[in-house]
Write a protein that holds these residues in place. Structure first.
Motif, PDB file in Angstrom:
ATOM      1  N   SER A 123       0.942  -1.345   0.030  1.00  0.00           N
ATOM      2  CA  SER A 123       0.087  -0.056   0.002  1.00  0.00           C
ATOM      3  C   SER A 123       0.870   1.155  -0.085  1.00  0.00           C
ATOM      4  O   SER A 123       0.473   2.143  -0.593  1.00  0.00           O
ATOM      5  CB  SER A 123      -0.966  -0.096   1.241  1.00  0.00           C
ATOM      6  N   GLU A 124       2.065   1.129   0.966  1.00  0.00           N
ATOM      7  CA  GLU A 124       2.781   2.528   1.063  1.00  0.00           C
ATOM      8  C   GLU A 124       3.429   2.551  -0.729  1.00  0.00           C
ATOM      9  O   GLU A 124       3.571   3.859  -1.024  1.00  0.00           O
ATOM     10  CB  GLU A 124       3.845   2.266   1.921  1.00  0.00           C
ATOM     11  N   PHE A 125       3.915   1.361  -1.362  1.00  0.00           N
ATOM     12  CA  PHE A 125       4.270   1.537  -2.725  1.00  0.00           C
ATOM     13  C   PHE A 125       3.337   2.270  -3.330  1.00  0.00           C
ATOM     14  O   PHE A 125       3.726   3.082  -4.470  1.00  0.00           O
ATOM     15  CB  PHE A 125       4.802   0.108  -3.111  1.00  0.00           C
ATOM     16  N   TYR A 157       2.912   5.996  -2.783  1.00  0.00           N
ATOM     17  CA  TYR A 157       4.052   6.765  -3.355  1.00  0.00           C
ATOM     18  C   TYR A 157       4.391   6.415  -4.588  1.00  0.00           C
ATOM     19  O   TYR A 157       5.830   6.935  -5.121  1.00  0.00           O
ATOM     20  CB  TYR A 157       5.307   6.522  -2.341  1.00  0.00           C
ATOM     21  N   GLY A 158       3.709   5.877  -5.531  1.00  0.00           N
ATOM     22  CA  GLY A 158       3.804   5.825  -6.828  1.00  0.00           C
ATOM     23  C   GLY A 158       5.051   4.842  -7.543  1.00  0.00           C
ATOM     24  O   GLY A 158       5.659   5.135  -8.471  1.00  0.00           O
ATOM     25  N   ILE A 159       5.134   3.745  -6.643  1.00  0.00           N
ATOM     26  CA  ILE A 159       6.431   3.088  -6.759  1.00  0.00           C
ATOM     27  C   ILE A 159       5.564   1.628  -7.300  1.00  0.00           C
ATOM     28  O   ILE A 159       4.918   0.857  -6.673  1.00  0.00           O
ATOM     29  CB  ILE A 159       7.187   2.835  -5.638  1.00  0.00           C
ATOM     30  N   GLY A 160       6.054   1.295  -8.600  1.00  0.00           N
ATOM     31  CA  GLY A 160       5.696   0.130  -9.173  1.00  0.00           C
ATOM     32  C   GLY A 160       6.661  -0.747  -9.137  1.00  0.00           C
ATOM     33  O   GLY A 160       7.611  -0.859  -8.629  1.00  0.00           O
ATOM     34  N   THR A 161       6.753  -1.806  -9.898  1.00  0.00           N
ATOM     35  CA  THR A 161       7.545  -3.122 -10.049  1.00  0.00           C
ATOM     36  C   THR A 161       8.952  -2.677 -10.607  1.00  0.00           C
ATOM     37  O   THR A 161       9.866  -3.066 -10.252  1.00  0.00           O
ATOM     38  CB  THR A 161       7.015  -4.228 -10.833  1.00  0.00           C
ATOM     39  N   GLU A 162       8.822  -1.530 -11.539  1.00  0.00           N
ATOM     40  CA  GLU A 162      10.088  -1.087 -12.057  1.00  0.00           C
ATOM     41  C   GLU A 162      10.943  -0.415 -10.991  1.00  0.00           C
ATOM     42  O   GLU A 162      12.146  -0.504 -10.847  1.00  0.00           O
ATOM     43  CB  GLU A 162       9.928  -0.298 -13.265  1.00  0.00           C
ATOM     44  N   THR A 219      -0.868  19.857   4.851  1.00  0.00           N
ATOM     45  CA  THR A 219       0.587  20.122   5.370  1.00  0.00           C
ATOM     46  C   THR A 219       1.548  19.606   4.635  1.00  0.00           C
ATOM     47  O   THR A 219       2.659  19.972   4.389  1.00  0.00           O
ATOM     48  CB  THR A 219       0.753  19.430   6.752  1.00  0.00           C
ATOM     49  N   GLY A 220       1.089  18.916   3.541  1.00  0.00           N
ATOM     50  CA  GLY A 220       2.083  18.051   2.597  1.00  0.00           C
ATOM     51  C   GLY A 220       1.262  17.005   1.541  1.00  0.00           C
ATOM     52  O   GLY A 220      -0.115  16.946   2.008  1.00  0.00           O
ATOM     53  N   PHE A 221       1.623  16.575   0.715  1.00  0.00           N
ATOM     54  CA  PHE A 221       1.252  15.687  -0.142  1.00  0.00           C
ATOM     55  C   PHE A 221       2.111  14.479  -0.656  1.00  0.00           C
ATOM     56  O   PHE A 221       3.324  14.494  -0.687  1.00  0.00           O
ATOM     57  CB  PHE A 221       0.768  16.450  -1.600  1.00  0.00           C
ATOM     58  N   THR A 222       1.288  13.464  -1.067  1.00  0.00           N
ATOM     59  CA  THR A 222       2.275  12.106  -1.555  1.00  0.00           C
ATOM     60  C   THR A 222       2.351  12.224  -2.893  1.00  0.00           C
ATOM     61  O   THR A 222       1.854  12.942  -3.616  1.00  0.00           O
ATOM     62  CB  THR A 222       1.733  10.844  -1.105  1.00  0.00           C
ATOM     63  N   PRO A 223       3.229  11.478  -3.414  1.00  0.00           N
ATOM     64  CA  PRO A 223       3.525  11.664  -4.943  1.00  0.00           C
ATOM     65  C   PRO A 223       2.603  11.394  -5.800  1.00  0.00           C
ATOM     66  O   PRO A 223       2.213  12.080  -6.731  1.00  0.00           O
ATOM     67  CB  PRO A 223       4.612  10.338  -5.063  1.00  0.00           C
ATOM     68  N   ILE A 224       1.744  10.457  -5.333  1.00  0.00           N
ATOM     69  CA  ILE A 224       0.486  10.068  -6.017  1.00  0.00           C
ATOM     70  C   ILE A 224      -0.520  11.353  -6.210  1.00  0.00           C
ATOM     71  O   ILE A 224      -1.351  11.623  -7.015  1.00  0.00           O
ATOM     72  CB  ILE A 224      -0.287   8.721  -5.766  1.00  0.00           C
ATOM     73  N   GLU A 274      10.988   8.061  -3.321  1.00  0.00           N
ATOM     74  CA  GLU A 274      10.449   8.721  -2.093  1.00  0.00           C
ATOM     75  C   GLU A 274       9.380   7.479  -1.680  1.00  0.00           C
ATOM     76  O   GLU A 274       8.640   7.098  -2.168  1.00  0.00           O
ATOM     77  CB  GLU A 274       9.609  10.101  -2.228  1.00  0.00           C
ATOM     78  N   LEU A 275      10.097   7.309  -0.267  1.00  0.00           N
ATOM     79  CA  LEU A 275       9.089   6.434   0.681  1.00  0.00           C
ATOM     80  C   LEU A 275       8.455   7.100   1.553  1.00  0.00           C
ATOM     81  O   LEU A 275       8.454   8.308   1.907  1.00  0.00           O
ATOM     82  CB  LEU A 275      10.008   5.247   1.043  1.00  0.00           C
ATOM     83  N   ALA A 276       7.644   6.519   2.449  1.00  0.00           N
ATOM     84  CA  ALA A 276       6.820   7.136   3.657  1.00  0.00           C
ATOM     85  C   ALA A 276       8.252   7.647   4.522  1.00  0.00           C
ATOM     86  O   ALA A 276       9.422   7.232   4.409  1.00  0.00           O
ATOM     87  CB  ALA A 276       6.239   6.076   4.536  1.00  0.00           C
TER      88      ALA A 276
END
Length: 846
Positions: A131-133, A136-141, A211-216, A643-645
């Protein structure tokens, strides 16, 4: 299409200024016939409050072309306008179910995790990381890039775990195909749908309270900035020794991470980068940079707090702080909350504050929230606790878990009567007691004994019980005195002689059980009863719980319906889903005290803010944790450029920003408090925040109000009655010898006796109870003869029982009460068994 910022410290008036601007522009649009729509986007939990504020601020008290929404609600509106996505949205439990299904198929491909996926909680850990991946817009690549980073750094264990997560991620994506989407993907779909929206193209959008936003989420922001007429961002940013706002407009650096407003600077930098990449014009920014924020113009102490909190080189305050910043030390959290309630009552009486003028911040909401809810009833203070409620211990969930355990454990005593006493069975409490006494006396345990007939009194109860649970356990019932029919002989599943059912079949059985018991109507009936009694929180819980459970069953049926699963695994899966269901509630009163935590709750401007539980461990809260990607792993993977959590260190800095935002919400008073001892009796220290505040306010010293005379702390009828109940007994026992204490006690007693009829009646009852003394009364001859007969037979045991307790002697030998008979061998029975065995053996030898 343009974008711009509104900068300012907390309390500087950013929201008010933007509200007024939007209201004025919306009124001009209405007059000119312009079709511009004004969208104010705020965090979900703050939308109703913001909408109320804008209506109150509008001259016409109406907002025709202004909408206050969260990002989630805006996405629904855009999906309705454009082609809606018909795919099922996976919830957290849905992800767990799907991962469970794919884990068994790819276990052989994994190096580390393959052998441990069956362990309790492991699927939840994998789901959390995936869910974190996604968030933060992290796929298999991108996971491949993380694997390469770990390999280059010699982190073999981390590399192996990431490789296994990549395998699970790929299998998860393939299993979803085009049928389902995750909640994180809805934001990506939202971003793609925005260019097709006519609403967005004619809208002016304001982001306030973030206060902030995630990459997605930045993908959504990029689409909004590219399509909307104008986007305005409200950013909390003041002088903390870091970069000034104009130094962030090149989109390069956000400054030091240790700065208080680093998260705000990072947000500005990322938004500016989006604008530069897409060629979006940057409008004229608004700076709310007054020397003293508007909120604190009449309160120099709180203005000093805002200026120096978590800043380097903070200066001491020289003014009078008594009425603005206070510090209280209490023995434990219970007494701490009690002093908060006393203080609120005093302020509301002396200064005319409404309950909505108060707010309470709790770093540990689980502990302090429950304490405040209980004490608020005693002090007659309306309170709303801003937290979601778990349903794990609701009677309906208890019935579901116990009825599944009945079949799984082969009708053991604990599971059977756990269900019968859950409140969902049709048997009354007296009938359950009768059935339980029979089962204990006859040793009724196991499927076979429950298939045999009981005696005449309990057989109808057995039949009704078995008929209720038959959809889950299978048929056991037969005619009284006959042998079970061949089709009714259902082998015990634990013995391994029964076909393993699929998850879909078990879900159908459970659904048949729920509908057969009329659970939906039963929950609605109980919700109505709670509503009539004024318990609106439980009314909301009972009105929502059935729907939540049915949605959970639907997900299980759809996602893993064809997978064979044992009863134990199905129960574990269902318990995991029940544990994740959360029911939210809304405030039932406008005039109430809001209580929330540091990070989740969005407080509006209040007059008096109580900040409780400022102890080490709560402030700052421990952020370290294990998991598949540890804290050290996160810090190492920062070099990958992805970028991760936030890492634990970054979370500590973010906590400081949340503390700053919350502690600067009060306009009149900030009341701080901490405890010396925790709820479990362990000694705890004040937070380092306390020493920092004492540096800013050198004359700030802890008060000890609980050491005052209890009578002086009385604020109303509820606590007066509690104190009188305690002191009446001491007075009746002759402990009130001090003339001053006696006079204060009698004065309080006389005042309460004349307060109102209800209090007077309660006081009479308390007085009778306090002065009650046992006076032995001898039985009349006729009563004694009826109880004990004409000849009293005694024994040493009876005489000893009478000497120990006359009441026990009366109950045991007079009324003839006996313990329930149980089918078991006690230590006293062991000698009897051995004696009879030797006697039988000796007779056979003869």
């Amino acid at each position: 299409m343009t974008y711009r910022f509104c900068f300012g410290a907390s309390g500087s008036g950013k929201s008010t200024c933007l509200h007024q601007e939007i209201i004025q522009r919306s009124m001009r649009s209405m007059e000119s016939g312009d079709n511009t729509q004004y969208l104010v986007l705020v965090p979900e939990q703050y939308s109703m409050q913001t909408q109320k504020e804008m209506i109150m601020e509008h001259p016409d008290h109406a907002i025709m072309n202004i909408d206050v929404l969260s990002l989630g609600r805006l996405s629904h509106r855009i999906f309705e306008e454009t082609a809606p996505d018909r795919r099922t949205v996976l919830t957290d439990i849905g992800k767990s179910l799907l991962l469970r299904r794919v884990a068994s198929s790819c276990a052989g491909e994994m190096q580390v995790l393959g052998g441990s996926l069956h362990r309790t909680g492991m699927i939840a850990e994998v789901k959390s990381v995936l869910s974190e991946f996604m968030q933060y817009g992290i796929g298999t690549e991108e996971i491949g890039r993380l694997i390469d980073c770990a390999a280059k750094g010699g982190q073999k264990a981390l590399r192996a775990r990431l490789a296994d997560l990549q395998v699970l991620y790929q299998a998860f994506e393939q299993a979803r195909e085009d049928r389902m989407i995750t909640s994180e993907e809805t934001l990506d779909l939202f971003a793609r749908a925005i260019p097709r929206s006519e609403l967005i193209r004619r809208s002016v959008i304001v982001f306030d309270g973030f206060t902030g936003f995630t990459p997605i989420q930045y993908r959504v922001l990029a689409a909004l900035m590219a399509c909307a007429r104008e986007v305005i961002f409200s950013i909390t940013l003041a002088d903390d020794g870091g970069l000034r706002p104009e130094e962030l407009m090149d989109g390069r650096s956000a400054g030091s991470r240790e700065a208080l407003f680093y998260l705000s600077r990072k947000t500005v930098r990322d938004i500016v980068r989006i604008g530069l990449e897409k060629g979006i014009p940057h409008g004229r920014d608004l700076y709310m940079d007054r020397p003293v924020p508007r909120r604190f113009e009449t309160n120099p102490a709180l203005a000093h707090l805002e200026k120096n909190l978590y800043r380097y080189g903070r200066r001491p305050y020289e003014g009078n702080r008594a009425e603005s910043v206070s510090l209280t030390e209490a023995a434990d959290p219970h007494k701490e909350i009690r002093q908060v309630c006393i203080r609120m009552k005093e302020l509301s009486r002396e200064k005319g504050y409404c309950w909505r003028d108060f707010a309470v911040i709790c770093p540990d909401l689980e502990t302090y929230g429950d304490l405040l809810a209980a004490e608020a009833v005693r002090y007659d203070i309306p309170v709303y606790i801003d937290k979601t409620k778990a349903i794990y211990h609701n009677p309906l969930t208890e019935a579901i878990r116990s009825v599944l355990q009945i079949s799984m454990r082969g009708f053991d005593y604990e599971s059977v009567f756990r269900y019968l006493r859950s409140g969902l069975s049709s048997l009354t409490a007296e009938e359950v007691d009768l059935l339980e006494n029979y089962c204990l006396e006859k040793g009724i345990r196991g499927r076979r004994k429950w298939s045999l007939a009981f005696d005449d009194a309990t057989e109808p109860l057995r039949v009704r019980f078995l008929k209720e649970i038959e959809p889950v356990t299978g048929p056991l019932q037969r005619e009284y005195g006959s042998e079970p029919a061949e089709q009714d002989k259902v082998p015990d599943e634990a013995a391994g002689r029964r076909r393993v059912l699929t998850a879909g079949e078990r879900t159908e059985q459970l659904y048949a059980f729920l509908t057969g018991r009329g659970t939906e109507a039963l929950m609605k009936e109980r919700a109505e009863r709670f509503k009539e009694a004024g318990d609106y929180a439980r009314e909301k819980e009972y009105s929502q719980i059935y729907r939540g459970i049915i949605e959970l069953l639907d997900e299980i049926y759809e996602l893993i319906g064809e997978e064979k699963i044992s009863a134990a695994d199905y129960l574990e899966l269902l318990e995991t889903g029940l544990d994740e269901i959360r029911l939210g509630t809304l405030p039932q009163k406008v005039d109430r005290v809001l209580c929330g935590d540091v990070e989740r709750t969005r407080f509006g401007e209040v007059k008096v803010l109580f900040f409780v539980g400022i102890n080490d461990g709560n402030i700052p809260r421990s952020t370290g944790g294990g998991g598949l990607i540890s804290d050290l792993d996160r810090e190492f993977l920062e070099s990958s450029g992805l970028e991760l959590a936030p890492s634990p260190r970054e979370q500590m800095y973010i906590q400081r920003l949340y503390l700053y935002l919350n502690m600067t919400k009060a306009t009149d008073m900030l009341c701080l408090s901490y405890a010396r001892v925790s709820m479990d009796g362990q000694s705890i220290r004040p937070s380092i925040l306390i020493s920092s505040l004492q540096e800013m306010f050198p004359r700030l010293r802890a008060r000890y109000p609980e050491e005052q005379d209890p009578i002086l702390q009385i604020t109303g009828r509820g606590d007066a009655e509690s104190l009188l109940a305690e002191q009446l007994r001491r007075y009746a026992d002759g402990e009130k010898e001090d003339p001053q204490q006696l006079d204060a006690f009698l004065t309080l007693y006389g005042y309460c006796s004349r307060m109102d009829p209800e209090t007077a009646q309660n006081l009479i009852r308390l007085t009778r109870t306090a002065f009650f003394r046992y006076k032995p009364e001898y039985l009349q001859p006729r009563q004694a003869a009826a109880l004990y007969g004409g000849i009293v037979e005694g024994s040493v045991t009876r005489l000893e029982t009478a000497a120990q307790c006359y009441l026990r002697q009366y109950l045991q030998y007079g009324l003839g009460l006996r313990r329930r008979k149980e089918f078991r061998i006690d230590f006293a029975d062991t000698g009897t068994v051995l004696h009879e065995s030797l006697n039988t053996f000796s007779h056979r030898l003869k």
